[in-house]
Design an enzyme around this catalytic site. Structure first.
Site: not given
Ligand code: NAP
Length: 302
Positions: A121, A54, A98
Site C-alpha cells: 500500500d 482485491k 484494510q
C-alpha cells in the site's frame, strides 16, 4: 471539441493483462508466485467489498492470495503478532491491512509494523521517505497516485515541463501524487502546485494547470470555467450524493459524483477521467503491480 474521456476501466484491464502474463512467466521461469494477504478486522460493509475486490483480482492474476478475517474486538497486540507472522512468511510478498481499523487499535502502529518490503500500500514511513527521495530508491508507488500517473502517461499527455495543480494534500492522494509528479523521470518532471483549504485563490491556480488533479472529496468543487482549455483533468473524488434504482439488478445503488462537473468540464478540457470508471479501477490494479514488484525483488528477478 469534447475532451477525450480517459477510461480507467480500460487502462486497468490493459495493465491487468500485462500483469497476468508477467505472473505466468515468473511462475514458469523462476517458480515464483506473488503472494498477497489482505487482513480485515470486523465486518464494515465497505471494507468487506474492498477486500473482496482485491482478492478476486489477485486470484484472476494467478497470485497466491489469502483473506485473513479477524474479529472487531481483536486486541492490538494480537493484530501486531499477525502482521509479524506474515512479515516472516516467505510465500507472502504483500501485506494489506484494510483501513479503517476499530478505534481501540492504533492504525499508525499497525501500518508501521508491516515490513517495508511487503508494504504494497506504500503507507509505511520508510516507503513514504523512499518516495520522497525518488528514483530507484522508491520500491513501491502508493496505489491511487500510481494509478493517476499511469492514466496521464497512457493517455499520451506530456508531463515534463507541464504545470500540474493538485487540489488536496491528503497523505494517500494529494501529497504523494504531488511528490511523484515533481520527480525527474517518466510521467513526471512537472512544475507542481498543491492547493488546499488554506489557499487564497483556488480558481486562479486551477486555471493555470496543464494537468489538474483533483482529490478534495467535495462534489463538483471545480467549476468548468476554472479549467484551462485543452487541459488534462484527473478527477479522484468519489462522493456519494444519493441512491438510485439500478436498471440491471433492481437494487438500490449509490449515485456517485466526482469533484469536477464532468458534463460541463468535458467541453473545455482536452482529456478527462469520469467518475465512476476513472481513477477508481486503477487503485486495485496498482496494488497488484506492487505485489508483483515485491515478489520480483524478493526473488532477485530483474
Ligand atoms: P481527504 O483526506 O479528506 O483530503 C481532502 C483534501 O482536499 C484536504 O487536503 C483538503 O484540504 C482539501 N480540500 C477539501 N475541500 C477543499 C476545498 N473546498 N478547497 C480546497 N481544498 C479542499 O481526502 P482523500 O482521502 O485525499 O480523498 C479525496 C477524494 O478522493 C475523496 O472523494 C475520496 O473518496 C477519493 N478517493 C478516491 C480513490 C480512488 O481509488 N478512486 C482513492 C482515494 C480517495 P485541507 O488539508 O486544508 O483540509
Amino acid at each position: 471539441m469534447a475532451a477525450k474521456v480517459i477510461s480507467g476501466t480500460e487502462v486497468a484491464a490493459q495493465i491487468r493483462e500485462e500483469l497476468k502474463k508477467e505472473v505466468a512467466e515468473m511462475k514458469e521461469k523462476h517458480g515464483v508466485v506473488p503472494g498477497l494477504v489482505t487482513i480485515l478486522v470486523g465486518k464494515n460493509p465497505a471494507s468487506v467489498s474492498y477486500v473482496t475486490g482485491k482478492q478476486k483480482t489477485a486470484h484472476e492474476l494467478g497470485f497466491y492470495s489469502m483473506q485473513d478475517d479477524q474479529p472487531e474486538d481483536i486486541p492490538e497486540a494480537d493484530l501486531l503478532k499477525l502482521v509479524d507472522k506474515y512479515n516472516k512468511d516467505p510465500k507472502i510478498h504483500g501485506i494489506l491491512v484494510q483501513l479503517p481499523l476499530p478505534k481501540h487499535i492504533n492504525e499508525k502502529k499497525v501500518l508501521s509494523a508491516i515490513d517495508p518490503d511487503k508494504d504494497v500500500d506504500c503507507f509505511h514511513p520508510v516507503n513514504v521517505g523512499r518516495l520522497m527521495i525518488g528514483g530507484s530508491e522508491a520500491r513501491f508507488l502508493p496505489c491511487t497516485p500510481a494509478g493517476i500517473q499511469e492514466l496521464i502517461v497512457r493517455s499520451g499527455f506530456e508531463t515534463s515541463g507541464a504545470e500540474v495543480v493538485v487540489v488536496g494534500r491528503s497523505n494517500i492522494v494529494g501529497k504523494p501524487i504531488a511528490n511523484m509528479m515533481l520527480q525527474k523521470g517518466r510521467g513526471a518532471n512537472a512544475t507542481v502546485t498543491v492547493v488546499h483549504t488554506g489557499t487564497k485563490n483556488l480558481e486562479a491556480h486551477c486555471r493555470r494547470a496543464d494537468i489538474l488533479i483533483v482529490a478534495a472529496g467535495v462534489p463538483h468543487l471545480v467549476k468548468p470555467e476554472w479549467i484551462k482549455p485543452g487541459a488534462c483533468v484527473i478527477d479522484v473524488g468519489v462522493n456519494r450524493v444519493g441512491e438510485k434504482m439500478s436498471e440491471k439488478t433492481g437494487r438500490m445503488v449509490p449515485i456517485l459524483k466526482g469533484d469536477v462537473d464532468f458534463d460541463a468540464a468535458k467541453e473545455i478540457a482536452g482529456a478527462i477521467t469520469p467518475v465512476p470508471g476513472g481513477v477508481g479501477p486503477m487503485t486495485i490494479t496498482m496494488l497488484m503491480k506492487n505485489t508483483v514488484t515485491s515478489a520480483k525483488l524478493a526473488a532477485g528477478i530483474r
